[in-house]
Design a protein around this motif. Structure first.
Motif, mmCIF file in Angstrom:
data_model
loop_
_atom_site.group_PDB
_atom_site.id
_atom_site.type_symbol
_atom_site.label_atom_id
_atom_site.label_comp_id
_atom_site.label_asym_id
_atom_site.label_seq_id
_atom_site.Cartn_x
_atom_site.Cartn_y
_atom_site.Cartn_z
ATOM 1 N N SER A 1 49.881 52.550 46.484
ATOM 2 C CA SER A 1 49.756 52.588 47.942
ATOM 3 C C SER A 1 49.223 51.259 48.448
ATOM 4 O O SER A 1 48.675 50.452 47.684
ATOM 5 C CB SER A 1 48.809 53.716 48.367
ATOM 6 O OG SER A 1 47.484 53.409 47.954
ATOM 7 N N ARG A 2 49.355 51.072 49.715
ATOM 8 C CA ARG A 2 48.810 49.882 50.366
ATOM 9 C C ARG A 2 47.291 49.820 50.151
ATOM 10 O O ARG A 2 46.734 48.767 49.864
ATOM 11 C CB ARG A 2 49.171 49.964 51.848
ATOM 12 C CG ARG A 2 48.727 48.830 52.688
ATOM 13 C CD ARG A 2 49.211 49.090 54.137
ATOM 14 N NE ARG A 2 48.640 48.167 55.041
ATOM 15 C CZ ARG A 2 49.069 46.938 55.227
ATOM 16 N NH1 ARG A 2 50.100 46.487 54.557
ATOM 17 N NH2 ARG A 2 48.479 46.136 56.086
ATOM 18 N N GLU A 3 46.652 50.978 50.276
ATOM 19 C CA GLU A 3 45.202 51.046 50.097
ATOM 20 C C GLU A 3 44.801 50.658 48.669
ATOM 21 O O GLU A 3 43.798 49.978 48.471
ATOM 22 C CB GLU A 3 44.675 52.443 50.437
ATOM 23 C CG GLU A 3 44.782 52.809 51.910
ATOM 24 C CD GLU A 3 46.223 53.104 52.363
ATOM 25 O OE1 GLU A 3 47.063 53.552 51.538
ATOM 26 O OE2 GLU A 3 46.521 52.842 53.536
ATOM 27 N N SER A 4 45.588 51.104 47.682
ATOM 28 C CA SER A 4 45.240 50.750 46.297
ATOM 29 C C SER A 4 45.423 49.256 46.056
ATOM 30 O O SER A 4 44.649 48.644 45.320
ATOM 31 C CB SER A 4 46.042 51.581 45.289
ATOM 32 O OG SER A 4 47.411 51.245 45.328
ATOM 33 N N LEU A 5 46.425 48.657 46.685
ATOM 34 C CA LEU A 5 46.608 47.208 46.581
ATOM 35 C C LEU A 5 45.420 46.484 47.219
ATOM 36 O O LEU A 5 44.851 45.566 46.626
ATOM 37 C CB LEU A 5 47.912 46.770 47.251
ATOM 38 C CG LEU A 5 48.123 45.255 47.326
ATOM 39 C CD1 LEU A 5 48.386 44.676 45.939
ATOM 40 C CD2 LEU A 5 49.263 44.922 48.265
ATOM 41 N N PHE A 6 45.036 46.897 48.412
ATOM 42 C CA PHE A 6 43.918 46.259 49.095
ATOM 43 C C PHE A 6 42.622 46.448 48.306
ATOM 44 O O PHE A 6 41.814 45.524 48.183
ATOM 45 C CB PHE A 6 43.760 46.801 50.513
ATOM 46 C CG PHE A 6 44.768 46.266 51.494
ATOM 47 C CD1 PHE A 6 45.836 45.472 51.089
ATOM 48 C CD2 PHE A 6 44.664 46.567 52.832
ATOM 49 C CE1 PHE A 6 46.759 44.982 51.998
ATOM 50 C CE2 PHE A 6 45.580 46.076 53.758
ATOM 51 C CZ PHE A 6 46.631 45.281 53.340
ATOM 52 N N GLN A 7 42.425 47.648 47.762
ATOM 53 C CA GLN A 7 41.226 47.908 46.956
ATOM 54 C C GLN A 7 41.198 46.984 45.736
ATOM 55 O O GLN A 7 40.169 46.384 45.413
ATOM 56 C CB GLN A 7 41.202 49.372 46.517
ATOM 57 C CG GLN A 7 40.027 49.742 45.657
ATOM 58 C CD GLN A 7 38.709 49.707 46.387
ATOM 59 O OE1 GLN A 7 38.652 49.861 47.605
ATOM 60 N NE2 GLN A 7 37.636 49.487 45.668
ATOM 61 N N ALA A 8 42.329 46.863 45.059
ATOM 62 C CA ALA A 8 42.407 45.994 43.877
ATOM 63 C C ALA A 8 42.182 44.537 44.265
ATOM 64 O O ALA A 8 41.555 43.779 43.518
ATOM 65 C CB ALA A 8 43.755 46.168 43.183
ATOM 66 N N LEU A 9 42.668 44.140 45.431
ATOM 67 C CA LEU A 9 42.485 42.773 45.906
ATOM 68 C C LEU A 9 41.009 42.491 46.166
ATOM 69 O O LEU A 9 40.484 41.450 45.767
ATOM 70 C CB LEU A 9 43.311 42.537 47.167
ATOM 71 C CG LEU A 9 43.324 41.132 47.729
ATOM 72 C CD1 LEU A 9 43.857 40.140 46.714
ATOM 73 C CD2 LEU A 9 44.167 41.087 48.992
ATOM 74 N N VAL A 10 40.330 43.414 46.796
ATOM 75 C CA VAL A 10 38.899 43.249 47.060
ATOM 76 C C VAL A 10 38.129 43.173 45.741
ATOM 77 O O VAL A 10 37.278 42.299 45.558
ATOM 78 C CB VAL A 10 38.370 44.399 47.953
ATOM 79 C CG1 VAL A 10 36.851 44.385 48.019
ATOM 80 C CG2 VAL A 10 38.957 44.294 49.353
ATOM 81 N N GLU A 11 38.456 44.060 44.810
ATOM 82 C CA GLU A 11 37.783 44.045 43.507
ATOM 83 C C GLU A 11 38.040 42.729 42.769
ATOM 84 O O GLU A 11 37.128 42.154 42.164
ATOM 85 C CB GLU A 11 38.241 45.229 42.664
ATOM 86 C CG GLU A 11 37.716 46.555 43.181
ATOM 87 C CD GLU A 11 38.358 47.760 42.511
ATOM 88 O OE1 GLU A 11 39.139 47.591 41.543
ATOM 89 O OE2 GLU A 11 38.072 48.885 42.962
ATOM 90 N N SER A 12 39.269 42.259 42.822
ATOM 91 C CA SER A 12 39.622 40.999 42.167
ATOM 92 C C SER A 12 38.854 39.831 42.792
ATOM 93 O O SER A 12 38.349 38.952 42.085
ATOM 94 C CB SER A 12 41.130 40.768 42.282
ATOM 95 O OG SER A 12 41.498 39.548 41.710
ATOM 96 N N ALA A 13 38.758 39.841 44.097
ATOM 97 C CA ALA A 13 38.057 38.754 44.788
ATOM 98 C C ALA A 13 36.583 38.725 44.417
ATOM 99 O O ALA A 13 36.023 37.657 44.132
ATOM 100 C CB ALA A 13 38.221 38.919 46.299
ATOM 101 N N PHE A 14 35.951 39.889 44.407
ATOM 102 C CA PHE A 14 34.529 39.908 44.076
ATOM 103 C C PHE A 14 34.295 39.594 42.609
ATOM 104 O O PHE A 14 33.306 38.951 42.261
ATOM 105 C CB PHE A 14 33.884 41.224 44.489
ATOM 106 C CG PHE A 14 33.754 41.332 45.987
ATOM 107 C CD1 PHE A 14 33.062 40.375 46.714
ATOM 108 C CD2 PHE A 14 34.345 42.362 46.682
ATOM 109 C CE1 PHE A 14 32.966 40.440 48.089
ATOM 110 C CE2 PHE A 14 34.250 42.437 48.057
ATOM 111 C CZ PHE A 14 33.561 41.480 48.770
#
Length: 190
Positions: free
Chosen positions: A52-65
């Motif tokens: 989902s879009r939300e899972s992509l965004f969540q993974a992006l935030v986790e990757s960034a941090f």
């Protein structure tokens, strides 16, 4: 045939890198189709990695941090003098902001906020406490006043980096110099 975990991780990381760029350029409204196209994968492949879009965004935030905390850890702040440590910390944060410009649009979960606290705030507080104990920072203001001043400068300059108005080295040098030396010309300091 199933993909190896290493290949799967590599593909997912590639998609996340592209997604960070697309979202930075197009904003939060960037579609999954746009991200898939920019990543050179089909939508089905994108959804296989990120359902989902939300899972992509969540993974992006986790990757960034994860990237940000790794950059700070790699800076080895406690092994160099305070001034160099502050410059390294600043470069690490600005580099992560430059890579993950879109992060400002995402809300952070309580877990992510805790991760930011331990990976970002704790090292900064430790550095400022060390500077105070070594007599490097001024003593008329407590560390609790100096940190927000530095963070405000960091956040304001980060906005210029996100907008493409300042580069990594230029922004890092400006933050460090202005924080450590102020804005008065040396001949005017009394």
């Amino acid at each position: 045939m199933a993909r190896s975990p290493a290949l799967r991780d590599h593909v997912a990381a590639g998609i996340l890198d592209v997604a960070a760029t697309v979202i930075a350029e197009r904003g939060e409204s960037a579609s999954m189709s746009e991200i898939a196209k920019a990543a050179g994968v089909g939508r089905a492949t994108l959804y296989r990695y990120f359902p989902s879009r939300e899972s992509l965004f969540q993974a992006l935030v986790e990757s960034a941090f994860a990237d940000l905390t790794a950059r700070i850890a790699d800076a080895k702040l406690d092994t160099v003098p305070v001034v160099e440590a502050l410059a390294r910390f600043t470069r690490a944060v600005i580099a992560a902001v430059g890579k993950y410009r879109a992060l400002a649009v995402f809300e952070k979960s309580p877990e992510q906020a805790a991760a930011v606290e331990s990976g970002l705030v704790a090292p900064l507080e430790s550095l400022f406490e060390r500077a105070a104990s070594e007599g490097i920072f001024r003593t008329d203001l407590p560390v609790s006043a100096l940190i927000p001043a530095y963070v405000g400068l960091l956040e304001g300059t980060s906005t210029r980096v996100v907008q493409g108005q300042l580069g990594l080295e230029e922004a890092s040098a400006a933050i460090t110099t202005i924080f450590l030396h102020g804005v008065l010309d040396a001949s005017r300091r009394g």
